[in-house]
Write an enzyme that holds these catalytic residues in place. Structure first.
Site, PDB file in Angstrom:
ATOM      1  CB  VAL A 157       6.266  -5.416   2.383  1.00  0.00           C
ATOM      2  CG1 VAL A 157       7.589  -4.704   2.233  1.00  0.00           C
ATOM      3  CG2 VAL A 157       6.355  -6.486   3.453  1.00  0.00           C
ATOM      4  CE  LYS A 158       2.519  -9.015   5.615  1.00  0.00           C
ATOM      5  NZ  LYS A 158       3.955  -8.844   5.676  1.00  0.00           N
ATOM      6  CB  THR A 159      -2.675  -5.502   0.620  1.00  0.00           C
ATOM      7  OG1 THR A 159      -2.132  -6.690   0.059  1.00  0.00           O
ATOM      8  CG2 THR A 159      -3.634  -4.867  -0.379  1.00  0.00           C
TER       9      THR A 159
ATOM     10  N   GLY B 288       0.783  -1.227   0.000  1.00  0.00           N
ATOM     11  CA  GLY B 288       0.000   0.000   0.000  1.00  0.00           C
ATOM     12  C   GLY B 288       0.815   1.278   0.000  1.00  0.00           C
TER      13      GLY B 288
END
Ligand SMILES: Cc1ncc(COP(=O)(O)O)c(C=O)c1O
Length: 397
Positions: A185-187, A3
């Site tokens: 590093v996540k959505t 994101g």
């Protein structure tokens, strides 16, 4: 995913709300905060997103897994079944509580193999921890049936699968407790953060207290609150929650972009007969955060993976020798390297890790390539990428 590629005015606005009043802590300071309760607001948004009665924000996905286990009363000497392919956080969170991680094989879903799970159940088993790796899911109905039959909990680590669904339910909401990460590093990302979700009020109340030093959160005087049990500090800050709030509102857009990019790449690779996609259980919808496919053997996957690197196809991994995600390179766990003494039962429980046969996991992970789907690519870039990947795979078969 991730994101941060699309950070913008929405994130800035939420952050400024917090900075304007200066209350960076999620609890207390009612008079100063100008009505801003970003963590509480985010929890409410996430109840909708995850179709879950309760959401407890915490400081990371690792904390979420540990808090979920603790909230369900899992601790010293209890066995928790987990997959060989996951992130190191899975065994860290189990070890943190004095419990024993029992590693078992995966299958073509890249998630827990139900047969291996059933074989691993002993009288000490308290939970099965299914990890929904790379945006998709394990055989959930079978795992639910196994957890029911043996009366053990099903804990769902959906840190990498926000937005994926199974039979219409969000991944993470299917087991007794679900865990999410909003790391960088996540959505959806807020830098560092995580969430525990559950429909069980007792587990929720436990998670709420445990993640804040055992505070019961009754009344509005922290110093006067009681501590029903020992807790620790796994709190999220208002700054992190503010960014998370802006991001979660954008999740539907992020998921659409992921899906469009994923579909272009998948359609191109589907033209190559030797490429086989991971199994997605019937009724499952991937989050499309990653495209995962198998090549005929380890040698081909290694060559293709190297060719991708050499030719600028970034963010694609073969995890066979990777030390984040796969048992083969977790030498610190196999050697029980710990800064402090490890209990005898955990030493015994982990003693077979060096010799246990994980050839079934090797078979899948050795042949797998996992490609991150970015949000910032233009359609043209995705098409170019698809073309390049196709050529490189064909050239290395
Ligand atoms: C499957 C899985 N579980 C847990 C975590 C831990 O999340 P965090 O980095 O927020 O601690 C991660 C992070 O990558 C993950 O991929």
């Amino acid at each position: 995913m991730p994101g941060f590629e699309l950070f913008g005015d929405a994130e800035r606005k939420e952050l400024n709300d917090v900075l304007d009043n200066g209350v960076l802590m999620r609890y207390g300071f009612d008079g100063m905060r100008n009505g801003h309760w970003k963590a509480k607001e985010l929890e409410t948004e996430l109840q909708d997103t995850f179709q879950s009665k309760h959401v407890q924000l915490v400081s990371s996905g690792t904390a979420a897994v540990s808090v979920a286990l603790a909230s369900a009363g899992i601790g010293a000497g209890d066995e928790v079944i987990m997959p060989t392919f996951t992130f190191v956080a899975s065994f860290e969170a189990i070890m943190m509580l004095g419990a024993i991680p029992v590693l078992v094989d995966i299958d073509a879903t890249l998630g827990l193999n139900p047969e291996a799970v059933e074989k691993a159940i002993t009288p000490k088993t308290k939970a099965i921890m299914v990890v929904q790796m790379c945006g998709s899911m394990a055989h959930m109905d079978t795992l639910l049936a196994i957890s029911d039959k043996h009366n053990v909990l099903l804990i769902e680590d959906a840190c990498q699968a926000i937005g994926g669904t199974y039979k219409g339910k969000p991944l993470g909401s299917i087991g007794d407790l679900g865990c999410f990460s909003f790391d960088f590093v996540k959505t959806i990302t807020c830098g560092e953060g995580g969430a525990v979700i559950t429909n069980n009020s007792e587990y929720y109340s436990n998670a709420d207290h445990y993640s804040d030093h055992g505070h019961d959160h009754i009344g509005n005087d922290r110093g006067a609150e009681t501590h029903p049990f020992i807790g620790y500090n796994f709190r999220i800050s208002e700054l992190h929650a503010a960014v998370g709030l802006a991001q979660v509102r954008r999740l539907p857009d992020f998921l659409n972009i992921q899906k469009q990019n994923f579909n272009i790449l998948r359609a191109a690779l589907a033209e190559i007969p030797e490429v086989e996609f991971r199994t997605v259980p019937e009724g499952g919808e991937e989050s499309c955060a990653f495209l995962n496919f198998f090549l005929p053997d380890l040698e081909t996957a290694t060559k293709v993976s190297q060719a991708f690197k050499d030719n600028g196809v970034d963010a694609c991994w073969n995890y066979y020798n990777n030390s984040w995600h796969y048992i083969r390179a977790w030498n610190h766990l196999k050697d029980l390297k710990s800064l402090y003494p490890i209990s005898k039962d955990r030493k015994e429980g982990l003693a077979n890790l060096k010799t246990k046969d994980f050839s079934q996991s090797d078979y899948y992970i050795g042949r797998n390539i996992s490609c991150l789907i970015k949000l910032s690519w233009t359609e043209e870039q995705v098409k170019e990428r698809a073309e390049k990947m196709t050529q490189l795979i064909k050239a290395n078969l």
